[in-house]
Design a protein around this motif. Structure first.
Motif, short mmCIF file in Angstrom:
data_model
loop_
_atom_site.label_atom_id
_atom_site.label_comp_id
_atom_site.label_asym_id
_atom_site.label_seq_id
_atom_site.Cartn_x
_atom_site.Cartn_y
_atom_site.Cartn_z
N UNK A 19 -5.94 -36.03 -31.07
CA UNK A 19 -7.36 -36.35 -31.13
C UNK A 19 -7.54 -37.75 -31.70
N UNK A 20 -8.66 -38.35 -31.41
CA UNK A 20 -8.89 -39.73 -31.88
C UNK A 20 -9.88 -39.73 -33.04
N UNK A 21 -9.70 -40.67 -33.95
CA UNK A 21 -10.72 -40.90 -34.98
C UNK A 21 -11.32 -42.27 -34.68
N UNK A 22 -12.58 -42.23 -34.34
CA UNK A 22 -13.19 -43.50 -33.96
C UNK A 22 -14.69 -43.40 -34.23
N UNK A 74 -9.77 -40.73 -27.01
CA UNK A 74 -10.12 -42.12 -27.33
C UNK A 74 -11.55 -42.18 -27.86
N UNK A 75 -11.91 -43.37 -28.26
CA UNK A 75 -13.27 -43.58 -28.75
C UNK A 75 -14.27 -43.39 -27.62
N UNK A 76 -15.51 -43.53 -27.94
CA UNK A 76 -16.61 -43.37 -26.97
C UNK A 76 -16.59 -41.98 -26.35
N UNK A 77 -16.25 -40.99 -27.15
CA UNK A 77 -16.24 -39.59 -26.71
C UNK A 77 -15.29 -39.32 -25.54
N UNK A 78 -14.28 -40.14 -25.41
CA UNK A 78 -13.39 -39.93 -24.26
C UNK A 78 -12.27 -38.96 -24.61
#
Ligand SMILES: Nc1nc2c(ncn2[C@@H]2O[C@H](COP(=O)(O)OP(=O)(O)OP(=O)(O)O)[C@@H](O)[C@H]2O)c(=O)[nH]1
Length: 355
Positions: A19-22, A74-78
């Motif tokens: 998962x991403x932290x952004x 990724x960021x931007x809810x991707x």
């Protein structure tokens, strides 16, 4: 050459992506909310029973089968994309065992049956998931879960419906070639069949049966001289035996009736269960007998052999009478199959049908 019917491979399902932290970056806004997406799930490894395969030989060369890893979020809810699934094709009749425990996980008995061999890991959560009333800017994220991986032992237990018996050179390989998709090695000398020939015989779009010769079933084989014993287990489900006789042997003084008796004698010593199976007599190489003499030769053979069961006259080489025989075999096999369906309750729940 040994008949290759065993292999051990490594199955590796894909790990899940992390998962991403952004955080959202927006103009004129100092603190955007969390927007880290989840990782994609790892790829699955599937297994399929392919009726067109006859051996496990390919699995001897490539040992490791790995599905794709899930992409990271990724960021931007991707969200990350799922890893690529892979499908391994095995011959019908392949037994799958856990290499570590030896436990039978599944038997692929039904053509085109599809199962999950190893599940891909779930993707990790992005920080978007951790947003709450008390924490509007979570930095938490989780990593993807590992995919399942294990050593898988494969054993091909060919479920031959029909077994072929006969002296070397009787024409067993030629018969298999005439009626099936198999391409056994054929030579004009005895003992060419050192490993079993197998073929899937198709008599219609969805109608087929598996035919296998029984190698080394010559005099002495029941004492272990041939490779027959090794192969016996492949014939456990045989529903019919074809006794192929060369009605026109080259050597003068060779009496086909004596040869046929020798085979039956061997069969009896070799395996009581096989001996008890229904058996049909197939008189081969009739193309070598002048038309005018055929009927008398056949009659004479049947009489002296004291045969009361079904008789077929064929030329495996010229493919005369072979289609008719194949159709009759199919009908017989089908009739018997109806009373012997595999028991689905025996299947391991871990390998339940995938839908
Ligand atoms: N004329 C004629 N020759 C045949 C026929 N069937 C087989 N043959 C020949 O007989 C020889 C032996 O045939 P195979 O099919 O190898 O016999 P097999 O029973 O498989 O022999 P092994 O593999 O030794 O057990 C080959 O030369 C074939 O071409 C037939 O119907 N007519």
């Amino acid at each position: 050459m040994k008949f290759v019917d065993e292999a051990t491979i490594e199955i590796v399902a894909g790990d899940g992506g992390n998962g991403a932290a952004s955080f959202r970056h927006e103009k004129y806004k100092e603190f955007g909310g969390p927007d880290g997406g989840d990782g994609g799930r790892g790829g699955y490894v599937y297994g399929v029973a392919d009726p067109n395969l006859n051996t496990l030989i390919d699995y001897r060369y490539t040992r490791r089968y790995e599905a794709g890893r899930g992409e990271n979020g990724m960021g931007s809810d991707m969200f990350g994309a799922a890893g690529k699934d892979i499908t391994l094709r095995f011959p019908v009749g392949t037994i799958l065992r856990d290499q570590a425990t030896g436990e039978v996980l599944h038997e692929l008995l039904t053509p085109d049956e599809r199962i999950v061999l190893a599940r891909g890991g779930d993707g990790g959560f992005g920080n978007l998931r951790f947003k709450s009333a008390v924490n509007r800017a979570p930095r938490q994220k989780t990593v993807g879960r590992p995919g399942e991986r294990f050593g898988l032992q494969l054993e091909l237990k060919v479920l031959a419906d029909v077994g072929l018996l006969g002296m070397p050179n009787a024409g067993k390989s030629t018969f298999i070639t005439a009626v099936s998709n198999a391409r056994p090695k054929i030579a004009d000398y005895p003992f060419t069949t050192l490993h079993p020939n197998l073929g899937v015989v198709r008599v219609g779009p969805e109608q087929s049966f598996v035919v296998a010769d029984i190698p080394g079933l010559i005099e002495g084989a029941s004492e272990g001289a041939g490779l027959g014993h090794q192969f016996l287990r492949h014939l456990q489900r045989t529903r019919l035996l074809l006794h192929i006789v060369d009605l026109a042997p080259f050597d003068d003084g060779v009496d086909p009736v004596e040869q046929a008796h020798a085979i039956v004698g061997e069969l009896k010593k070799y395996d009581a269960e096989l001996f008890g199976k229904p058996r049909w007599l197939v008189l081969n190489k009739i193309d070598m007998i002048p038309q005018a003499e055929r009927a008398a030769r056949v009659k004479d053979f049947v009489k002296r052999f004291k045969w009361k069961g079904p008789v077929f006259e064929i030329s495996a080489l010229a493919r005369e009478g072979t289609d008719l025989l194949a159709k009759n075999i199919y009908q017989h096999v089908r009739q018997q199959q109806r009373t012997e369906q595999p028991d689905p309750a025996q299947q391991d729940p871990r390998f339940a049908q995938d839908d």
